[in-house]
Structures are given as structure tokens and as C-alpha cells.
Write a protein that holds these residues in place. Structure first.
Motif, PDB file in Angstrom:
ATOM      1  N   ARG A  81      -9.135  -4.856   5.845  1.00  0.00           N
ATOM      2  CA  ARG A  81     -10.380  -4.611   5.033  1.00  0.00           C
ATOM      3  C   ARG A  81     -10.434  -3.289   4.481  1.00  0.00           C
ATOM      4  N   SER A  82     -11.451  -3.079   3.892  1.00  0.00           N
ATOM      5  CA  SER A  82     -11.606  -1.732   2.930  1.00  0.00           C
ATOM      6  C   SER A  82     -11.440  -0.543   4.042  1.00  0.00           C
ATOM      7  N   ILE A  83     -11.001   0.712   3.800  1.00  0.00           N
ATOM      8  CA  ILE A  83     -10.773   1.888   4.440  1.00  0.00           C
ATOM      9  C   ILE A  83     -12.232   2.144   5.074  1.00  0.00           C
ATOM     10  N   ARG A  92       0.569  -1.197   0.209  1.00  0.00           N
ATOM     11  CA  ARG A  92       0.171   0.061   0.010  1.00  0.00           C
ATOM     12  C   ARG A  92       0.767   1.237  -0.070  1.00  0.00           C
ATOM     13  N   ALA A 101      -7.038  -4.594   9.738  1.00  0.00           N
ATOM     14  CA  ALA A 101      -6.766  -3.299   8.887  1.00  0.00           C
ATOM     15  C   ALA A 101      -6.606  -4.127   7.492  1.00  0.00           C
TER      16      ALA A 101
HETATM   17  N1  LIG Z   1      -7.955  -0.344   4.188  1.00  0.00           N
HETATM   18  C1  LIG Z   1      -7.061   0.274   3.151  1.00  0.00           C
HETATM   19  N2  LIG Z   1      -7.256  -0.224   2.077  1.00  0.00           N
HETATM   20  C2  LIG Z   1      -6.655   0.031   0.966  1.00  0.00           C
HETATM   21  N3  LIG Z   1      -5.615   1.125   0.933  1.00  0.00           N
HETATM   22  C3  LIG Z   1      -5.475   1.852   2.209  1.00  0.00           C
HETATM   23  C4  LIG Z   1      -6.177   1.264   3.469  1.00  0.00           C
HETATM   24  N4  LIG Z   1      -5.816   2.188   4.403  1.00  0.00           N
HETATM   25  C5  LIG Z   1      -5.021   2.861   3.989  1.00  0.00           C
HETATM   26  N5  LIG Z   1      -4.433   2.673   2.814  1.00  0.00           N
HETATM   27  C6  LIG Z   1      -3.658   3.469   2.032  1.00  0.00           C
HETATM   28  O1  LIG Z   1      -2.537   3.031   2.297  1.00  0.00           O
HETATM   29  C7  LIG Z   1      -1.581   3.880   2.311  1.00  0.00           C
HETATM   30  C8  LIG Z   1      -0.836   3.914   3.577  1.00  0.00           C
HETATM   31  O2  LIG Z   1      -1.763   4.456   4.498  1.00  0.00           O
HETATM   32  P1  LIG Z   1      -1.152   5.198   5.799  1.00  0.00           P
HETATM   33  O3  LIG Z   1      -0.334   6.259   5.494  1.00  0.00           O
HETATM   34  O4  LIG Z   1      -2.516   5.588   6.538  1.00  0.00           O
HETATM   35  O5  LIG Z   1      -0.470   3.937   6.752  1.00  0.00           O
HETATM   36  P2  LIG Z   1       0.126   4.264   8.003  1.00  0.00           P
HETATM   37  O6  LIG Z   1      -0.075   3.168   9.049  1.00  0.00           O
HETATM   38  O7  LIG Z   1       0.141   5.576   8.690  1.00  0.00           O
HETATM   39  O8  LIG Z   1       1.738   3.880   7.552  1.00  0.00           O
HETATM   40  P3  LIG Z   1       3.142   4.393   8.170  1.00  0.00           P
HETATM   41  O9  LIG Z   1       3.539   3.389   9.459  1.00  0.00           O
HETATM   42  O10 LIG Z   1       4.020   4.128   7.132  1.00  0.00           O
HETATM   43  O11 LIG Z   1       3.109   5.756   8.666  1.00  0.00           O
HETATM   44  C9  LIG Z   1      -2.372   5.262   1.907  1.00  0.00           C
HETATM   45  O12 LIG Z   1      -1.876   5.510   0.829  1.00  0.00           O
HETATM   46  C10 LIG Z   1      -3.822   4.854   2.203  1.00  0.00           C
HETATM   47  O13 LIG Z   1      -4.560   5.627   1.532  1.00  0.00           O
END
Ligand SMILES: Nc1ncnc2c1ncn2[C@@H]1O[C@H](COP(=O)(O)OP(=O)(O)OP(=O)(O)O)[C@@H](O)[C@H]1O
Ligand SMILES: [Mg+2]
Length: 225
Positions: A201-203, A153, A199
Motif C-alpha cells: 500500500r501507500s507509504i 521500488r 507493505a
Molecule cells: N509504500 C511505498 N510505496 C511506494 N514507494 C515506497 C513505499 N515504501 C517505500 N518506498 C520507496 O521504495 C524505496 C525502497 O524503500 P526502503 O529503502 O525503505 O526499503 P527497505 O525495505 O529498507 O529495502 P532494503 O531491504 O533494500 O534495505 C525507497 O525509495 C522508498 O521511498
């Protein structure tokens, strides 16, 4: 006069943890707005970071050019960033009775520097106690998913397929698997403080679970603890 401890207990401290790309930052931005709409006085902050000094330390920690940083240096830099963050942001916000949402906190240090790098977990806990003044989250949410999916992702969405990974994202997959296991072990040892959310699953689905968990805690959990 109320003691500092009593005043801190007026606020609610919630941390969100989990592997890279689990969605912590995505969901916290939304959660902050949703809780504010519900009338909560909420602040969103992050580790390492949250203050000017701590953000400078964050830049050192994430700089891919610092590939010769020792594990101990890394651990001490996280502790230094945290000490400043506690004094400048978290403790005053809790004293003011706010809901503090923190993107990563002490559990990330145990998971990354302990389970990931292999540093002594008791030493890390001592340093965490020192940096936090033993003020810990009331509630910790773990956004759990296979790190391979999280890293995919991050690569696909955040870096647009370009090779601009930070120092920690560059670690191999077994490092990230140990971190996931570390978070789950911490949760298993202290179930009262932790909630695990799937986590993968979908956003929309993940956010619905997160919002329900946090609002349920804010309405009912604090009275029970
Ligand atoms: N459930 C989901 N399904 C698909 N894509 C997602 C989902 N959750 C987050 N994303 C996408 O994945 C990417 C990473 O998400 P995010 O930056 O919020 O993760 P994080 O846990 O904060 O990561 P880090 O530990 O690197 O800071 C973003 O581009 C976000 O849009
Ligand atoms: Mg993030």
C-alpha cells in the motif's frame, strides 16, 4: 542486584523484516521520530551494521564485486557482525531500558541464508543463538510484499534507474520469492512474536498500520507477555 536477563527485559526490542524495497528503512526513520515525540527513549539500528566493525562486515557482504563469496562465508559474516552488534549496542540499550528498533535481524538470516541459499536452518538457528546470546526481539514486524514490486521500488527510487544493485539485489526473482515465503513461515510458526503488515500500500497507509501496531504493543503487549 538484578540479573542481566532481568535488566534486558526492561527494554523493548523490536525488529523489522521483509524483502528488499518493502520500506523497512523508510518507515523506521519515521517511526523512531514518532516514538520519540511520544516520549519513548528510542534507538534505531540496523543489520548487518550498527557498529564500526559490523559496518565493515556489511560492506563486504553487499559489495557486488564479491560475487564468489560462498554461502557459508556469508552466513558466518552475518553472525560475526551480529555478535559485535549485540555486545556493543543492543544489549546495553536494552539494559538501559530503551526501545531498540532494528532494521533486519535474525529472521533475515533464516530467510536469506536458509530459505534463499538452502543452508541448514537448524545450523543457522544455532549460530543465531550463539551470536545473540539467545536475546531475541519481543516483537517482529514483517513488511510483506511481492518481491518484484519491492525490487522495482529499489531500482526506480534508490538507484534512479541506474544499474548499481548490491550483491543480494542482483539475485534472481525466485531467490527473493523464497525469502518472502520464509518470512511468512517464520511468522506462522510463532504468531505471538510476529505481526504482518501489507507493505504494497501507500507509504502513508503502511506507516499508519506500523505505528498503530508498535504503539499498541508498547502500551499493552508487554504487560501480557
Ligand atoms: N509504500 C511505498 N510505496 C511506494 N514507494 C515506497 C513505499 N515504501 C517505500 N518506498 C520507496 O521504495 C524505496 C525502497 O524503500 P526502503 O529503502 O525503505 O526499503 P527497505 O525495505 O529498507 O529495502 P532494503 O531491504 O533494500 O534495505 C525507497 O525509495 C522508498 O521511498
Ligand atoms: Mg533498507
Amino acid at each position: 542486584m538484578e540479573t542481566v536477563e532481568r535488566q534486558i527485559r526492561n527494554g523493548v526490542f523490536i525488529s523489522i523484516e521483509g524483502p528488499e524495497g518493502a520500506g523497512k528503512s523508510t518507515h523506521l526513520n519515521r517511526l523512531k521520530d514518532a516514538l520519540a515525540t511520544e516520549g519513548y527513549d528510542v534507538i534505531l539500528t540496523r543489520e548487518p551494521g550498527g557498529t564500526t566493525i559490523s559496518d565493515s562486515i556489511r560492506a563486504l557482504l553487499l559489495d557486488a564485486g564479491n560475487d564468489n563469496m560462498t554461502s557459508l562465508t556469508e552466513l558466518l559474516l552475518y553472525a560475526a557482525a551480529r555478535a559485535q552488534h549485540m555486545q556493543e549496542v543492543i544489549i546495553p540499550s536494552l539494559q538501559a531500558g530503551r526501545v531498540v528498533l532494528c532494521d533486519r535481524f535474525t529472521d533475515s538470516t533464516i530467510a536469506y541464508q536458509g530459505y534463499g541459499r538452502g543452508l541448514d536452518i537448524q545450523l543457522i538457528k544455532h549460530l543465531n543463538d550463539l551470536a545473540t546470546g539467545a536475546v531475541y526481539p519481543h516483537l517482529t514486524i514483517i513488511l510483506d510484499l511481492d518481491p518484484a514490486l519491492g525490487l522495482e521500488r529499489v531500482n526506480r527510487f534508490r538507484h534512479g534507474g541506474q544499474d548499481s544493485k548490491d550483491r543480494l539485489e542482483r539475485e534472481d526473482i525466485s531467490f527473493h520469492q523464497r525469502i518472502r515465503k520464509g518470512f511468512l513461515r517464520l511468522a506462522a510458526k510463532e504468531p505471538a512474536r510476529y505481526r504482518i503488515i501489507d507493505a504494497s500500500r501507500s507509504i502513508e497507509n503502511v506507516f499508519a498500520s506500523l505505528f498503530a501496531t508498535v504503539t499498541d504493543y508498547l502500551r499493552h503487549g508487554r504487560q501480557q507477555s
